[in-house]
Design a protein around this motif. Structure first.
Motif, PDB file in Angstrom:
ATOM      1  N   ASN A 238      -4.581  -3.224  -2.245  1.00 22.15           N
ATOM      2  CA  ASN A 238      -4.227  -1.649  -2.138  1.00 22.15           C
ATOM      3  C   ASN A 238      -5.156  -1.375  -0.962  1.00 22.15           C
ATOM      4  O   ASN A 238      -6.270  -0.915  -1.255  1.00 22.15           O
TER       5      ASN A 238
ATOM      6  N   SER B 235      -5.065  -0.105   3.558  1.00 24.38           N
ATOM      7  CA  SER B 235      -4.449  -0.017   4.911  1.00 24.38           C
ATOM      8  C   SER B 235      -4.898  -1.191   5.801  1.00 24.38           C
ATOM      9  O   SER B 235      -4.196  -1.753   6.718  1.00 24.38           O
TER      10      SER B 235
ATOM     11  N   HIS C 255      -0.015   4.251   7.154  1.00 22.05           N
ATOM     12  CA  HIS C 255       0.063   2.720   6.766  1.00 22.05           C
ATOM     13  C   HIS C 255      -1.234   2.209   7.438  1.00 22.05           C
ATOM     14  O   HIS C 255      -1.748   1.367   6.711  1.00 22.05           O
TER      15      HIS C 255
ATOM     16  N   ILE D  47       6.112   9.117   3.240  1.00 17.65           N
ATOM     17  CA  ILE D  47       4.753   8.666   3.642  1.00 17.65           C
ATOM     18  C   ILE D  47       4.584   9.621   5.095  1.00 17.65           C
ATOM     19  O   ILE D  47       3.358   9.626   5.837  1.00 17.65           O
TER      20      ILE D  47
ATOM     21  N   GLU E 249     -11.091   1.914  -5.626  1.00 11.31           N
ATOM     22  CA  GLU E 249     -10.773   1.862  -4.289  1.00 11.31           C
ATOM     23  C   GLU E 249     -12.009   2.123  -3.362  1.00 11.31           C
ATOM     24  O   GLU E 249     -12.971   2.937  -3.524  1.00 11.31           O
TER      25      GLU E 249
ATOM     26  N   ASN F  53     -10.082  -2.498  -4.510  1.00 11.45           N
ATOM     27  CA  ASN F  53      -8.789  -2.311  -3.742  1.00 11.45           C
ATOM     28  C   ASN F  53      -7.750  -3.305  -4.284  1.00 11.45           C
ATOM     29  O   ASN F  53      -6.852  -3.857  -3.448  1.00 11.45           O
TER      30      ASN F  53
ATOM     31  N   SER G 291       0.855  -1.152   0.054  1.00 13.50           N
ATOM     32  CA  SER G 291      -0.048  -0.047   0.129  1.00 13.50           C
ATOM     33  C   SER G 291       0.771   1.262   0.097  1.00 13.50           C
ATOM     34  O   SER G 291       0.651   2.400  -0.584  1.00 13.50           O
ATOM     35  N   THR G 292       2.081   1.261   0.637  1.00 13.71           N
ATOM     36  CA  THR G 292       3.040   2.292   0.740  1.00 13.71           C
ATOM     37  C   THR G 292       3.619   2.662  -0.761  1.00 13.71           C
ATOM     38  O   THR G 292       3.841   3.773  -0.977  1.00 13.71           O
TER      39      THR G 292
ATOM     40  N   ARG H   3       0.954   4.082  -2.781  1.00 16.65           N
ATOM     41  CA  ARG H   3       0.565   5.526  -2.273  1.00 16.65           C
ATOM     42  C   ARG H   3       1.759   6.541  -2.680  1.00 16.65           C
ATOM     43  O   ARG H   3       1.670   7.810  -3.134  1.00 16.65           O
ATOM     44  N   THR H   4       3.039   6.133  -2.698  1.00 17.19           N
ATOM     45  CA  THR H   4       4.221   7.034  -2.815  1.00 17.19           C
ATOM     46  C   THR H   4       4.801   7.182  -4.123  1.00 17.19           C
ATOM     47  O   THR H   4       5.883   7.916  -4.559  1.00 17.19           O
TER      48      THR H   4
END
Length: 560
Positions: free
Chosen positions: A182, A184, A267, A429, A222, A208, A157-158, A161-162
């Motif tokens: 995907n 948390s 996270h 993050i 999502e 997700n 997931s990080t 996101r990044t």
């Protein structure tokens, strides 16, 4: 087959140390990552070893310890596996698992070869690089091209996101899994993927999820999951036959604080806690396991909310649970009543994320506490003989020589049992990322600079701290942490004995820092570790040493 496993959960993969060290060495021995590692390793008989390996060598070679059981960082039963396994079981899916991939891969391989696994789910809770995931993936494909592989958790997931979509797709191709989660949380998505595979329906209808289509990975919409802990407490009866001495328990999700250096809330998602009653029900199940010796409460802030914490301790005492426990702890909330309850309920130690002894830096970090609060808390913990480990960050924006001195003075004056200072790690993050311009921050990860310090200076200061701090003991990190240190108490070691052993290990590291050209640890250091492990009297009686043959005998003890 009626004995097919719907989902096989893969716990943490602690890759062989030689490969890990080699990968970091390629980054340069002057890199922040390698310098951080260097204070947790010694070279003995031309082999580079972390402290956990040294413990195993010393323990196995000490006279009178013929039944020594190898020390393993992953001997704690995973809470993630307990939670996910229970979640799957309650929704009609069968599951199995390995808690430690490296230690149980033969069992895993036998199931794959027998074609008994429908899907494999790789948990990424503790990973900071892709290599352990790729190793598991290669292992699975070695034995089965048919089984579907699902990868989820914080690492995935990080990245989503990044990183940009091109990198994410490249990463997913490199791993080669069939699905990526995907979210948390992600447990509901995992169940939906299993249902989709069972019904042979289109993965495009999932939420997700990234799924393989041709040579690419397509993403679905999502939708935020809201899986309540209170509705999904762990049924430890499902795992009791494989739990030995230590288990991790979670009573909350995420963290109520938003410290600017920390990416954990991003996270983990929204903060939520479980009421005391369901926690006690989990502990009742664990109390039935005769071998259980300790529980690690893995909540980021176990003693928050304060009244819930006190009620939980009172209930643990009332039920007479005799296993010990340890946790992360916000010591600014310590008081005499709480300390008494902690001690009576079996608390043997706490991890203190203090991070700085400077109020200026604590304010920059949004720690919602002052150094004075922390001092009072540590004083109470020491009063009730609860072991303490303090974690500190060096180099956070605003750090100067003066603020570093305040942190060093704090460590020396509070005299915690153990401490560690580490170079600040800057990742996208974390909340501080949005203040890059304010602090003139350049770079990321272990390589950064800002208006008051740079990464190399921070590394140098960490080394200086290691060499100069006298009133608290540096705790080596790689494949070893405060949780594992406390496990050794349950093997009959005393805290003073362990301190003596770690001090001897650190002496070898200190020699290496002062004399960089020196590779091998001195025999005198090895001798001190042997004596500390078994107790000096026992070593002298079992292995008489003269000045003439000490080197030869100790070399034999550390032979591979």
């Amino acid at each position: 087959m009626n004995n097919m496993i719907d989902c096989f959960l893969v716990g943490h993969n602690e890759m062989p140390f030689s490969g890990y060290e080699s990968n970091l060495r390629k980054m340069g021995t002057d890199s922040g990552a390698y310098r951080d590692l260097s204070k947790s390793i010694l070279t003995i008989n031309k082999k580079i070893l972390p402290i956990s390996d040294v413990i195993n060598i010393v323990g196995a070679s000490t006279p009178g310890h013929t039944t020594f059981r190898p020390f393993n960082m992953l001997e704690t039963h995973s809470n993630a596996i307990g939670y996910l396994g229970t979640y799957l079981h309650r929704r009609g899916f069968t599951f199995d698992y390995v808690n430690s991939f490296q230690d149980e891969k033969d069992y895993f391989a036998d199931l794959l070869k027998a074609d008994r696994i429908r899907t494999v789910a790789i948990i990424t809770t503790l990973y900071v690089s892709v290599f352990p995931i790729m190793e598991i993936m290669e292992f699975v494909r070695k034995y089965s091209n048919k089984v579907k592989v699902i990868v989820g958790g914080p690492f995935i997931s990080t990245q989503i996101r990044t990183q940009d979509s091109t990198f994410v797709n490249y990463l997913f191709k490199s791993i080669g899994a069939d699905f990526y989660v995907n979210s948390s949380q992600g447990e509901l998505t995992l169940v939906n993927i299993l249902n989709t595979l069972r019904e042979n329906s289109s993965p495009a209808n999932l939420n997700n999820t990234y799924y393989k289509s041709g040579g690419e990975y397509l993403s679905t919409s999502e939708k935020k999951e809201d899986n309540k802990l209170v509705d999904n407490t762990v049924n430890w009866d499902l795992f009791s036959h494989r739990i030995h001495e230590h288990v991790a328990v979670r009573t909350a999700i995420s963290c109520p604080y938003k410290c600017s250096f920390c990416g954990f809330p991003a996270h983990a998602g929204d903060y939520q806690t479980t009421d005391v009653a369901p926690i006690i029900e989990e502990l009742k199940l664990l109390a039935k396991i005769p071998s259980l010796k300790s529980v690690h409460f893995v909540d980021d802030t176990f003693n928050i909310p304060k009244e819930r914490f006190k009620t939980l301790l009172k209930e643990k005492i009332r039920h007479g649970f005799d296993f010990k426990w340890h946790s992360y702890y916000r010591c600014q909330f310590a008081d005499d009543e709480t300390m008494k309850l902690m001690k009576e309920s079996g608390c043997e130690g706490v991890f203190l994320g203090i991070e700085s002894g400077s109020n200026r830096i604590l304010k920059n970090m949004d720690k919602a506490a002052t150094a004075e609060h922390y001092r009072r808390g540590i004083e109470l913990l020491k009063k009730y003989d609860i072991a303490t480990f303090g974690s500190f960050i060096i180099g956070f924006p605003g750090e100067t020589e003066e603020t570093v001195r305040e942190t060093v003075d704090f460590i020396e004056e509070t005299e915690m049992d153990f401490y560690r200072t580490q170079q600040w790690y800057f990742e996208p993050i974390t909340p501080i990322w949005k203040q890059k311009d304010k602090y003139k921050i350049k770079g990321e990860s272990f390589e950064w600079s800002h208006e008051t310090m740079d990464a190399k200076t921070a590394c140098d200061i960490v080394d200086q701290n290691f060499l100069s701090i006298k009133n608290s003991l540096w705790l080596p990190q790689y494949n070893f942490d405060f949780d594992n240190l406390l496990h050794l108490l349950h093997r009959g070691k005393t805290l003073p004995q362990l301190k003596q052993f770690i001090a001897a290990f650190n002496e070898g590291v200190r020699d290496k820092l002062i004399n960089p050209q020196k590779e091998e640890a001195d025999v005198s250091v090895l001798k001190k570790m042997k004596e500390a492990w078994a107790g000096e009297t026992e070593v002298q009686e079992a292995v008489p040493m003269s000045d003439m043959n000490a080197d030869a005998q100790l070399n034999e003890m550390f032979k591979f």
